[in-house]
Structures are given as C-alpha cells and as structure tokens.
Enzyme design. Structure first.
Site, PDB file in Angstrom:
ATOM      1  N   HIS A 112       0.783  -1.200   0.253  1.00 33.04           N
ATOM      2  CA  HIS A 112       0.085  -0.072   0.056  1.00 33.04           C
ATOM      3  C   HIS A 112       0.889   1.273  -0.129  1.00 33.04           C
ATOM      4  O   HIS A 112       1.748   1.130   0.692  1.00 33.04           O
ATOM      5  CB  HIS A 112      -0.929  -0.124   1.236  1.00 33.04           C
ATOM      6  N   SER A 165      -6.610   3.370  -5.508  1.00 37.13           N
ATOM      7  CA  SER A 165      -5.898   4.224  -4.432  1.00 37.13           C
ATOM      8  C   SER A 165      -6.021   5.909  -4.849  1.00 37.13           C
ATOM      9  O   SER A 165      -6.472   6.523  -3.880  1.00 37.13           O
ATOM     10  CB  SER A 165      -4.558   4.017  -4.341  1.00 37.13           C
ATOM     11  N   GLU A 167      -9.627   6.754  -4.092  1.00 38.47           N
ATOM     12  CA  GLU A 167      -9.920   6.683  -2.485  1.00 38.47           C
ATOM     13  C   GLU A 167      -9.430   7.920  -1.907  1.00 38.47           C
ATOM     14  O   GLU A 167      -9.854   8.294  -0.982  1.00 38.47           O
ATOM     15  CB  GLU A 167      -9.380   5.236  -1.764  1.00 38.47           C
ATOM     16  N   VAL A 218     -10.702   4.715   4.190  1.00 37.10           N
ATOM     17  CA  VAL A 218     -10.796   5.985   4.498  1.00 37.10           C
ATOM     18  C   VAL A 218     -12.316   6.510   3.973  1.00 37.10           C
ATOM     19  O   VAL A 218     -12.589   7.477   4.001  1.00 37.10           O
ATOM     20  CB  VAL A 218      -9.815   6.819   3.393  1.00 37.10           C
TER      21      VAL A 218
HETATM   22  N1  GUN Z   1      -6.938   3.176   2.216  1.00 37.35           N
HETATM   23  C1  GUN Z   1      -7.721   3.287   1.287  1.00 37.35           C
HETATM   24  N2  GUN Z   1      -6.852   3.593   0.199  1.00 37.35           N
HETATM   25  C2  GUN Z   1      -5.569   3.479   0.863  1.00 37.35           C
HETATM   26  C3  GUN Z   1      -4.153   3.553  -0.047  1.00 37.35           C
HETATM   27  O1  GUN Z   1      -3.956   3.897  -0.958  1.00 37.35           O
HETATM   28  N3  GUN Z   1      -3.194   3.647   1.102  1.00 37.35           N
HETATM   29  C4  GUN Z   1      -3.474   3.473   2.354  1.00 37.35           C
HETATM   30  N4  GUN Z   1      -2.226   3.548   2.917  1.00 37.35           N
HETATM   31  N5  GUN Z   1      -4.410   3.367   2.990  1.00 37.35           N
HETATM   32  C5  GUN Z   1      -5.571   3.422   2.128  1.00 37.35           C
END
Ligand code: GUN
Length: 173
Positions: free
Chosen positions: A70, A87, A90, A126
């Site tokens: 991640h 990502s 998000e 998130v």
């Molecule tokens: N939670 C949702 N998306 C991500 C991401 O891209 N990185 C991290 N660290 N947490 C997340």
C-alpha cells in the site's frame, strides 16, 4: 434451477476482474479462486469474505507483504500521480489531495513515524472519513503495539477490498 447459479469464471477471467482488489497482490484472488469458493462472484460480500479469509489465513510474512504493497496516505507517490486507479480515487475521496502545506507535512511526519515503529505503512479504509478523522486515527494507532497494528491493517485492507468490490458491482450494473 440451473439458471439461477452464476457461471464460474475461468482463472484468467477471474483475475482480470478481481486480481487488483488487493493492492498489487493478485495471489489473494488467485488463491480464493483455487479454493473454489468464488462461484458467486457477482455477490461482492461473498467475494470479500472468501478473499478476506485467504488473507487472514496467510502467513505473517505474506500479510506484511500485502500491507507493504500500500502507498502512503498523502505520500510522495500520491503527489507524483503514481497510485493505482483505486488508491487515487480513495485518497481523493477523503480529500487527501486537498491537504494544506501544514497537513501535508503532518502526514509526512506521521507516515515516517509509523513506518519507523512498525516497518510497514499506515493503512486505513478511508471511505466516509475526512482528512481530520484520518489524522486523528493515525495518531491513535501509532500508540498500538506491532501485533495489534498488523491485525488492524489486515482488517482495514479487507474493508478496502469489500468497498472496491461493491464499487465494481455498482459500475457493472
Ligand atoms: N486506504 C484506502 N486507500 C488507501 C491507500 O491507497 N493507502 C493507504 N495507506 N490506505 C488506504
């Protein structure tokens, strides 16, 4: 009632659809397919449960590798536009692309402190959180021990996967 049963996807097609649900970790989807529990692939919760069980049952080293796949929140890769599509969406959905210089600095300090303490990045689902709530959770979780954080990160990653699967089902409908 043959017709009520969804058709089983072949491995290649399954990975094409779901291989990226766990960030840079297609082996999770592949293992779930090989266990044969993915027939009802059109139900996002069924899929999230069976892929999540693969991750929960994996060795600690494999779990840590998935956590490490991640990107940092509001990190350098995000700034450079190097995130996966999921990502990017998000992080932007939580307003992390709107950080002030000061908030951005705070994320960098926390990302570093967290990485130094645990050896993997801070992962949080998130969805529904804004950057203030994320920063608050970040500081709280920094106080945990490593075993608790690894466990929490795995749960959060499964939550992220569940959300991604629901997004895909909604987009396909
Ligand atoms: N939670 C949702 N998306 C991500 C991401 O891209 N990185 C991290 N660290 N947490 C997340």
């Amino acid at each position: 009632l043959e017709a009520a049963r969804p058709s089983r996807l072949g491995l290649d097609a399954f990975l094409e659809h779901y291989g990226d649900v766990f960030e840079h970790s297609p082996w999770v989807a592949e293992t779930a397919w090989k266990q044969g529990f993915t027939d009802q692939h059109d139900d996002p919760d069924v899929l999230a449960d069976c892929m999540g069980n693969v991750l929960k049952g994996a060795d600690i080293d494999q779990q840590i590798a998935v956590i490490r796949a991640h990107p940092d929140l509001a990190g350098k890769a995000a700034l450079a536009g190097e995130l996966t599509q999921d990502s990017t969406r998000e992080q932007a959905g939580a307003g992390l692309d709107q950080c002030s210089a000061e908030e951005f600095e705070r994320f960098q300090r926390l990302n570093q402190a967290y990485q130094d303490k645990f050896g993997f990045p801070f992962v949080i689902a998130v969805k529904g959180l804004d950057r203030h709530a994320i920063l608050y959770a970040f500081e709280k979780r920094l106080e945990n021990d490593a075993a608790t954080e690894r466990q929490t990160a795995i749960e959060q990653i499964i939550q992220i996967a569940r959300f991604r699967l629901h997004m895909r089902a909604a987009e396909a409908a």
